[in-house]
Write a protein that holds these residues in place. Structure first.
Motif, PDB file in Angstrom:
ATOM      1  N   VAL A 293       0.938  -0.763  -0.011  1.00  0.00           N
ATOM      2  CA  VAL A 293      -0.005  -0.286   0.363  1.00  0.00           C
ATOM      3  C   VAL A 293       0.435   1.498  -0.140  1.00  0.00           C
ATOM      4  O   VAL A 293       1.838   1.778   0.532  1.00  0.00           O
ATOM      5  N   THR A 294       0.511   1.803  -1.424  1.00  0.00           N
ATOM      6  CA  THR A 294       1.659   3.424  -1.193  1.00  0.00           C
ATOM      7  C   THR A 294       0.622   4.248  -1.211  1.00  0.00           C
ATOM      8  O   THR A 294      -0.255   4.739  -1.979  1.00  0.00           O
ATOM      9  N   GLU A 295       1.293   5.098  -0.565  1.00  0.00           N
ATOM     10  CA  GLU A 295       0.230   6.279  -0.023  1.00  0.00           C
ATOM     11  C   GLU A 295       0.955   7.122  -1.050  1.00  0.00           C
ATOM     12  O   GLU A 295       2.080   8.404  -0.865  1.00  0.00           O
ATOM     13  N   MET A 296       0.004   8.026  -1.243  1.00  0.00           N
ATOM     14  CA  MET A 296       1.068   9.709  -2.474  1.00  0.00           C
ATOM     15  C   MET A 296      -0.028  11.042  -2.044  1.00  0.00           C
ATOM     16  O   MET A 296      -0.505  11.166  -1.045  1.00  0.00           O
ATOM     17  N   LYS A 297       0.826  11.333  -2.403  1.00  0.00           N
ATOM     18  CA  LYS A 297       0.682  13.239  -2.063  1.00  0.00           C
ATOM     19  C   LYS A 297      -0.688  13.152  -2.756  1.00  0.00           C
ATOM     20  O   LYS A 297      -1.333  13.936  -1.458  1.00  0.00           O
ATOM     21  N   ASP A 298      -1.506  12.625  -3.454  1.00  0.00           N
ATOM     22  CA  ASP A 298      -3.183  12.398  -3.997  1.00  0.00           C
ATOM     23  C   ASP A 298      -3.700  11.334  -4.174  1.00  0.00           C
ATOM     24  O   ASP A 298      -5.126  10.993  -4.187  1.00  0.00           O
ATOM     25  N   GLY A 299      -3.653  10.060  -3.961  1.00  0.00           N
ATOM     26  CA  GLY A 299      -3.711   9.159  -4.073  1.00  0.00           C
ATOM     27  C   GLY A 299      -3.385   7.903  -3.062  1.00  0.00           C
ATOM     28  O   GLY A 299      -1.888   8.395  -2.091  1.00  0.00           O
ATOM     29  N   VAL A 300      -3.569   6.836  -3.511  1.00  0.00           N
ATOM     30  CA  VAL A 300      -2.664   5.530  -2.730  1.00  0.00           C
ATOM     31  C   VAL A 300      -3.207   4.354  -4.147  1.00  0.00           C
ATOM     32  O   VAL A 300      -4.404   4.623  -4.474  1.00  0.00           O
ATOM     33  N   PHE A 301      -2.145   3.613  -4.011  1.00  0.00           N
ATOM     34  CA  PHE A 301      -1.325   2.706  -4.744  1.00  0.00           C
ATOM     35  C   PHE A 301      -1.937   1.521  -3.973  1.00  0.00           C
ATOM     36  O   PHE A 301      -0.663   1.067  -2.964  1.00  0.00           O
ATOM     37  N   ILE A 302      -2.613   0.475  -4.578  1.00  0.00           N
ATOM     38  CA  ILE A 302      -2.187  -0.903  -3.821  1.00  0.00           C
ATOM     39  C   ILE A 302      -2.318  -1.570  -4.690  1.00  0.00           C
ATOM     40  O   ILE A 302      -3.018  -2.536  -6.031  1.00  0.00           O
ATOM     41  N   GLY A 303      -0.954  -2.255  -5.079  1.00  0.00           N
ATOM     42  CA  GLY A 303      -0.198  -3.012  -6.141  1.00  0.00           C
ATOM     43  C   GLY A 303      -0.797  -4.859  -4.881  1.00  0.00           C
ATOM     44  O   GLY A 303       0.808  -5.243  -3.749  1.00  0.00           O
ATOM     45  N   TYR A 304      -0.266  -5.754  -5.894  1.00  0.00           N
ATOM     46  CA  TYR A 304      -0.303  -7.002  -5.005  1.00  0.00           C
ATOM     47  C   TYR A 304       1.076  -8.338  -5.996  1.00  0.00           C
ATOM     48  O   TYR A 304       0.658  -7.923  -7.569  1.00  0.00           O
ATOM     49  N   CYS A 305       1.258  -9.103  -5.840  1.00  0.00           N
ATOM     50  CA  CYS A 305       1.461 -10.029  -7.091  1.00  0.00           C
ATOM     51  C   CYS A 305       1.199 -11.605  -5.849  1.00  0.00           C
ATOM     52  O   CYS A 305       1.043 -11.304  -4.846  1.00  0.00           O
ATOM     53  N   TYR A 306       1.215 -12.253  -6.263  1.00  0.00           N
ATOM     54  CA  TYR A 306       0.266 -13.658  -5.958  1.00  0.00           C
ATOM     55  C   TYR A 306       0.947 -14.790  -6.834  1.00  0.00           C
ATOM     56  O   TYR A 306       1.348 -14.879  -7.728  1.00  0.00           O
ATOM     57  N   ASN A 307       1.078 -15.957  -5.922  1.00  0.00           N
ATOM     58  CA  ASN A 307       1.606 -17.331  -6.149  1.00  0.00           C
ATOM     59  C   ASN A 307       0.467 -17.788  -7.706  1.00  0.00           C
ATOM     60  O   ASN A 307      -0.887 -18.057  -6.769  1.00  0.00           O
ATOM     61  N   HIS A 308       0.989 -17.823  -8.798  1.00  0.00           N
ATOM     62  CA  HIS A 308       0.341 -18.718  -9.624  1.00  0.00           C
ATOM     63  C   HIS A 308      -0.272 -20.492  -9.073  1.00  0.00           C
ATOM     64  O   HIS A 308      -0.879 -20.681 -10.075  1.00  0.00           O
ATOM     65  N   LEU A 309       0.532 -20.688  -8.301  1.00  0.00           N
ATOM     66  CA  LEU A 309       0.543 -22.284  -8.017  1.00  0.00           C
ATOM     67  C   LEU A 309      -0.588 -22.573  -7.811  1.00  0.00           C
ATOM     68  O   LEU A 309      -1.735 -23.665  -7.464  1.00  0.00           O
ATOM     69  N   VAL A 310      -1.497 -21.184  -6.235  1.00  0.00           N
ATOM     70  CA  VAL A 310      -2.595 -21.482  -5.287  1.00  0.00           C
ATOM     71  C   VAL A 310      -3.459 -20.732  -6.183  1.00  0.00           C
ATOM     72  O   VAL A 310      -4.496 -21.353  -5.656  1.00  0.00           O
ATOM     73  N   ALA A 311      -3.220 -19.969  -7.178  1.00  0.00           N
ATOM     74  CA  ALA A 311      -4.612 -19.173  -7.671  1.00  0.00           C
ATOM     75  C   ALA A 311      -4.135 -18.496  -8.966  1.00  0.00           C
ATOM     76  O   ALA A 311      -3.823 -18.237  -9.549  1.00  0.00           O
ATOM     77  N   ASP A 312      -5.359 -17.982  -9.556  1.00  0.00           N
ATOM     78  CA  ASP A 312      -5.498 -17.304 -10.603  1.00  0.00           C
ATOM     79  C   ASP A 312      -5.914 -16.226 -10.784  1.00  0.00           C
ATOM     80  O   ASP A 312      -6.562 -15.178  -9.737  1.00  0.00           O
ATOM     81  N   GLY A 313      -6.508 -15.304 -11.897  1.00  0.00           N
ATOM     82  CA  GLY A 313      -7.012 -14.489 -12.034  1.00  0.00           C
ATOM     83  C   GLY A 313      -8.257 -14.347 -10.867  1.00  0.00           C
ATOM     84  O   GLY A 313      -8.308 -12.812 -10.431  1.00  0.00           O
ATOM     85  N   VAL A 314      -9.154 -15.300 -11.976  1.00  0.00           N
ATOM     86  CA  VAL A 314     -10.703 -15.419 -11.018  1.00  0.00           C
ATOM     87  C   VAL A 314     -10.637 -15.285  -9.566  1.00  0.00           C
ATOM     88  O   VAL A 314     -10.996 -14.787  -9.097  1.00  0.00           O
ATOM     89  N   SER A 315      -9.569 -16.198  -8.954  1.00  0.00           N
ATOM     90  CA  SER A 315      -9.218 -16.421  -7.748  1.00  0.00           C
ATOM     91  C   SER A 315      -9.151 -15.037  -6.258  1.00  0.00           C
ATOM     92  O   SER A 315      -9.528 -14.212  -6.333  1.00  0.00           O
ATOM     93  N   MET A 316      -8.053 -14.572  -7.937  1.00  0.00           N
ATOM     94  CA  MET A 316      -7.365 -13.520  -7.166  1.00  0.00           C
ATOM     95  C   MET A 316      -8.181 -12.031  -7.046  1.00  0.00           C
ATOM     96  O   MET A 316      -8.623 -11.595  -6.451  1.00  0.00           O
ATOM     97  N   TRP A 317      -8.973 -11.726  -8.361  1.00  0.00           N
ATOM     98  CA  TRP A 317      -9.834 -10.981  -7.717  1.00  0.00           C
ATOM     99  C   TRP A 317     -11.019 -10.964  -7.119  1.00  0.00           C
ATOM    100  O   TRP A 317     -11.903 -10.286  -5.949  1.00  0.00           O
ATOM    101  N   SER A 318     -11.194 -11.920  -6.936  1.00  0.00           N
ATOM    102  CA  SER A 318     -13.071 -12.564  -5.509  1.00  0.00           C
ATOM    103  C   SER A 318     -12.628 -12.366  -4.577  1.00  0.00           C
ATOM    104  O   SER A 318     -13.216 -11.855  -3.885  1.00  0.00           O
ATOM    105  N   PHE A 319     -11.061 -12.811  -4.524  1.00  0.00           N
ATOM    106  CA  PHE A 319     -10.573 -12.260  -2.836  1.00  0.00           C
ATOM    107  C   PHE A 319     -10.420 -10.840  -3.095  1.00  0.00           C
ATOM    108  O   PHE A 319     -10.182 -10.418  -2.058  1.00  0.00           O
TER     109      PHE A 319
END
Length: 449
Positions: free
Chosen positions: A150-176
């Motif tokens: 979680v990066t706090e910016m001057k006028d915004g916030v960016f939530i970046g993430y990475c995940y192991n593809h063995l445990v999940a794919d895009g469908v599961s990650m966006w659901s999470f």
């Protein structure tokens, strides 16, 4: 250049309940294990800045703990077992509650307008907004399966993430992410349904699968890297009308009223043809468009549409450069359409059984870094991206991180306007320069976001 992002803290967030009771050992399928040596998937959402009294970091960490209670595989680790009898190794997901990595960072000099550069350019400093520099899926033995920043910016916030593809794919990650955002905004996780695991394992395959040690180790640094040209990222925006025009052109060229070429397929075909046109390849050479296909509804019996796990397969449409450039948009879109439709239940079984007999991982996942003859289409414009409200407002934009960054990587997201598609493309600089003055390419796309 000085670092624009400063790490304030790094911690491990665990599920509220760390008990292993009722949490199964998750065996891995050939589709999972074929991704052992590729990078973690990296994505991120840009938000407006919340009010100071929102207690951003405290609320995000508390709600993350509740979300990990539901999505417990993300809090586990990849377990590696040595099979001394045949000099192989096996893997499974150990749902041990070890937790996810949580970075809190600040970028006080960066504004939302800096991230959303004119014409869709993605600034190089965006790489610092993601929590992992070089995680491979096989690193999940020692690294968290999910990491967030979680990066706090001057006028915004960016939530970046990475995940192991063995445990999940895009469908599961966006659901999470949807569940996490709902818990954060409401303050409660009690109303959410228990997680449904994919529960799909093929007959005639013994689990856990034994893998030669050489195929399970982290790949050495590529010797190609020193000679690889510099790549840049750019977001191309396809409006609803752009896509409609491309579909009309493709269907007219194919001449079939029964054929249903999807928005994803026609946009991918347009990008494929345009990129290869400027890649300096021999007309007799081969080119590939690799598409990540969701298999949940393609196997028999089908799985639940949003069951948790990794259920994707990277399949290639193959053509000569001459065929791709001379036979038109409709022909290229048809090749991708045929490829997607060929992923049947029988095809899935055949791949899995063949893979077990001849284990062969994807190494970097997408082929040579220097060939320049391949585009890889990942993510999907069908994912619900802009409804992830953590309690202070919906996302402004979505971006892909630097993982698996070879020239030709295309990450597709829904555009913020209904029916539109954004494509974040990673391309060699010379290819990008030529693409930006290609009238045929730009006729149905805008570089503005």
């Amino acid at each position: 250049m000085a670092e624009r992002v400063v790490l304030i803290s790094s911690s491990i967030v665990r599920p509220v309940n760390t008990s292993r009771v009722g949490r199964p050992k998750i065996h891995l399928t050939p589709y999972d294990l074929s991704l052992l040596q590729i990078d973690y998937a990296q994505r991120g959402l840009l938000f407006p800045k919340p009010d100071p009294d929102f207690n951003l970091i405290t609320r995000l960490k508390a709600s993350l703990s509740l979300a990990l209670e539901i999505y417990f595989p993300f809090a586990g680790r990849l377990a590696k077992v040595e099979n001394l009898e045949d000099n192989t190794v096996s893997f499974f997901i150990d749902c041990d509650g070890s937790g996810a990595r949580f970075h809190h960072a600040e970028a006080k000099s960066v504004s939302v307008s800096d991230v959303l550069e004119p014409h869709g350019s993605v600034p190089d400093f965006m790489k610092q907004f993601f929590p992992a520099k070089d995680f491979k899926n096989c690193d999940g033995v020692t690294e968290p399966l999910l990491a967030l920043q979680v990066t706090e910016m001057k006028d915004g916030v960016f939530i970046g993430y990475c995940y192991n593809h063995l445990v999940a794919d895009g469908v599961s990650m966006w659901s999470f992410l949807h569940t996490w955002s709902k818990i954060c905004s409401s303050g409660s996780g009690s109303e959410h349904q228990p997680l449904v695991l994919k529960g799909w394992f093929l007959e005639r395959i013994d689990y856990p699968i034994h893998i030669p040690v050489s195929e399970a180790e982290r790949p050495p640094p590529s010797r190609e890297l020193s000679s690889v040209p510099v790549t840049k990222d750019r977001v191309f925006h396809f409006t609803k009308k752009n896509i409609s025009d491309l579909k009309a052109k493709a269907n007219d060229e194919v001449g079939s009223s029964d054929l249903k070429i999807s928005s994803l397929q026609v946009v991918s075909a347009h990008m494929w043809r345009s990129i290869i046109r400027h890649s300096g390849l021999s007309r007799e050479g081969e080119t590939r468009c690799k598409v990540v296909v969701d298999l949940r509804q393609r196997i028999n019996p089908p799985l639940e549409k949003e069951c948790f796990g990794n259920m994707v397969y990277i399949a290639p449409a193959i053509a000569t450069v001459e065929e791709l450039l001379d036979r038109g948009l409709g022909w290229a879109a048809l090749q991708i359409n045929k490829l997607v439709n060929s992923q049947t239940n029988e095809n899935c079984k055949t791949f899995a059984e063949d893979w077990v007999r001849n284990v062969k991982n994807l190494k970097s996942g997408v082929g040579s870094r220097t060939a320049g003859n391949t585009v890889v289409v990942s993510s999907s414009p069908r994912f619900q991206v802009y409804n992830k409200d953590f309690g202070w407002g919906k996302p402004i934009a979505v971006r892909a991180g630097p993982g698996n960054s070879i020239s030709g990587k295309l990450v597709l997201f829904p555009g913020i306007d209904e029916g539109s598609i954004d494509v974040q493309a990673t391309l060699w600089c010379d290819v990008l320069v030529n693409l930006l003055v290609d009238v045929d390419f730009l006729e149905n796309v805008t570089t503005m976001v």
